[in-house]
Design an enzyme around this catalytic site. Structure first.
Site, PDB file in Angstrom:
ATOM      1  CG  HIS A  79      -2.297   0.566   0.901  1.00 60.04           C
ATOM      2  ND1 HIS A  79      -2.503   1.549  -0.036  1.00 60.04           N
ATOM      3  CD2 HIS A  79      -3.521   0.274   1.407  1.00 60.04           C
ATOM      4  CE1 HIS A  79      -3.791   1.851  -0.085  1.00 60.04           C
ATOM      5  NE2 HIS A  79      -4.426   1.083   0.775  1.00 60.04           N
TER       6      HIS A  79
ATOM      7  CG  ASP B 163      -2.853   4.854  -4.570  1.00 59.02           C
ATOM      8  OD1 ASP B 163      -2.228   4.762  -3.488  1.00 59.02           O
ATOM      9  OD2 ASP B 163      -2.743   5.828  -5.346  1.00 59.02           O
TER      10      ASP B 163
END
Length: 423
Positions: A395, A399
């Site tokens: 992450h 995204d």
């Protein structure tokens, strides 16, 4: 006779220690020159070390799982004759040369793991016997059998002279069979297994991946009915070409979509703070072996057709299973696919192959009823083949929207498989 101290050789730049994987000798054993002594594992490879002299082993440096520093004593041999300093240095240099060539030998280094493996079923615990209120007469063999079965001997009524015998245990079991007392099987003994070698490397790499990478996982369902039909048709006319599995088709779809999502095909050097996006797809392919999970790499997957991918998948899988995969074949991946095949489950949450930033996990194909167009503007129920695809991402780099969009692109191709065969 002369004492020969065999020190751990220098195996190359950056290697400070090696782990003992397996001893092939013990103290007191006689060894001959070039006899296999011990297997050690470095960060680069597992190495077989042979004896440079003949004699009797008098001392070993440690046990399996211990790490030995480069230059430290590995073992001591009482040699048959005098061992000159020049001979000792020559022996060490020869072993260092052998170990430096390990990357080109039929010895594979420990790969980084890519997926949480199914936990091994715990060994059934041996039932603890219930304490008896008074002394029961029984032979040691009867007592051991009662302990194995979890039977309190105080509850067993002896047939004669107050001594419990095997026949009394049989009668007790038969009487209690209807109550569910009869055991389902003989329990196994507990085992304590030292974590060493490749399994230790896998544990370390997996822990590092989970510790450093903030994972998130996205799962999508895909209808692969038409894709499976296409695969069957291609296999019917394949001739001497390798049989197609689902994997080459999925890899082709991934490679076609990757250019739109370059952040997926990347590696993140978190210490330098640099993300490298790769133009070529060097696809890691998780392969289960007797030694553990290995990840051979399909180089330039985007440049190979279905048959070339199938052939390379088969070649790399065989090399990994037989321990003949080279260092180059087990390193340098930019994206990994991991699949358990028919055991794939409904969905998986694979662990990223650090320093990559994403890993893709196709799951088991199942048949279920679905609403499909009936060709007249309505819908009908039909049996379809469905497969979930999971993707875990870093992450910090990827995204959620990008991961979902990437998988939707793959879904579109595998649900319209004719698009896989066109440029």
């Amino acid at each position: 006779m002369a004492k020969f101290t065999f020190n751990m050789p220098d195996v190359g730049e950056g290697v400070a220690e090696a782990e003992i994987v397996e001893w092939h000798v013990k103290v007191g054993d006689r060894v001959e020159e070039d006899q296999h002594l011990v297997d050690v594992m470095t960060d680069k490879a597992t190495i077989d070390i042979e004896s440079p002299v003949a004699g009797v082993v008098t001392q070993l440096a440690g046990e399996v799982g211990d790490t030995i520093a480069i230059g430290a004593m590995l073992l001591v041999i009482e040699a048959d004759g005098e061992v000159s300093e020049a001979q000792a240095e020559a022996a060490a240099e020869q072993i260092e040369h052998d170990m430096s060539d390990a990357d080109e030998a039929d010895v594979a280094p420990a790969p980084e793991p890519v997926q949480d493996e199914p936990a091994a079923a715990p060994a059934p615990a041996v039932p603890a016997p219930v304490a008896t209120a008074h002394k029961v007469l029984a032979s040691p063999a009867v007592r051991q059998r009662a302990r194995d079965l979890g039977i309190d001997l105080a509850q067993v009524k002896p047939a004669e002279d107050g001594r419990v015998r095997h026949g009394d245990l049989d009668a007790f079991l038969a009487y209690n069979a209807g109550s569910g007392f009869a055991p389902s099987g003989k329990p196994r003994a507990d085992e304590a297994i030292k974590v060493i070698g490749l399994r230790k490397r896998i544990a370390q790499n997996m822990a590092a991946a989970k510790r450093h990478i903030p994972h998130f996982t996205y799962v999508e369902e895909c209808d692969v009915t038409d894709l499976e039909t296409l695969r069957a048709q291609l296999n019917e006319g394949r001739g001497d070409r390798p049989k197609l599995t689902m994997l080459p088709l999925l890899i082709t779809a991934i490679c076609k979509v990757i250019p739109q999502f370059p952040m997926i095909n990347a590696r993140y050097d978190d210490e330098a703070g640099v993300v490298t996006r790769y133009g070529s797809v060097h696809l890691g392919m998780a392969a289960q072996t007797d030694s553990g999970l290995m990840v051979p790499v399909i180089r330039d997957a985007q440049s190979r057709n279905l048959w070339q991918l199938a052939r390379e998948i088969g070649r790399l899988a065989e090399a990994a299973r037989t321990g003949k995969a080279s260092s180059d074949e087990l390193s340098g991946s930019t994206l990994t696919v991991t699949s358990l095949g028919p055991l794939g489950g409904v969905a998986t949450t694979p662990v990223i192959n650090r320093p990559e930033v994403a890993i893709i996990g196709p799951n088991r194909i199942v048949e279920r009823p679905m609403f499909v167009p009936d060709g007249m503007g309505g819908e009908r129920i039909a049996k379809r083949k469905l497969m979930n695809i999971s993707i875990s991402c870093d992450h910090r780099v990827v995204d959620g929207h990008d991961a979902a969009s990437f998988i939707q692109g793959v879904k579109r191709l595998i649900e319209t498989p004719a698009l896989l065969l066109v440029d």
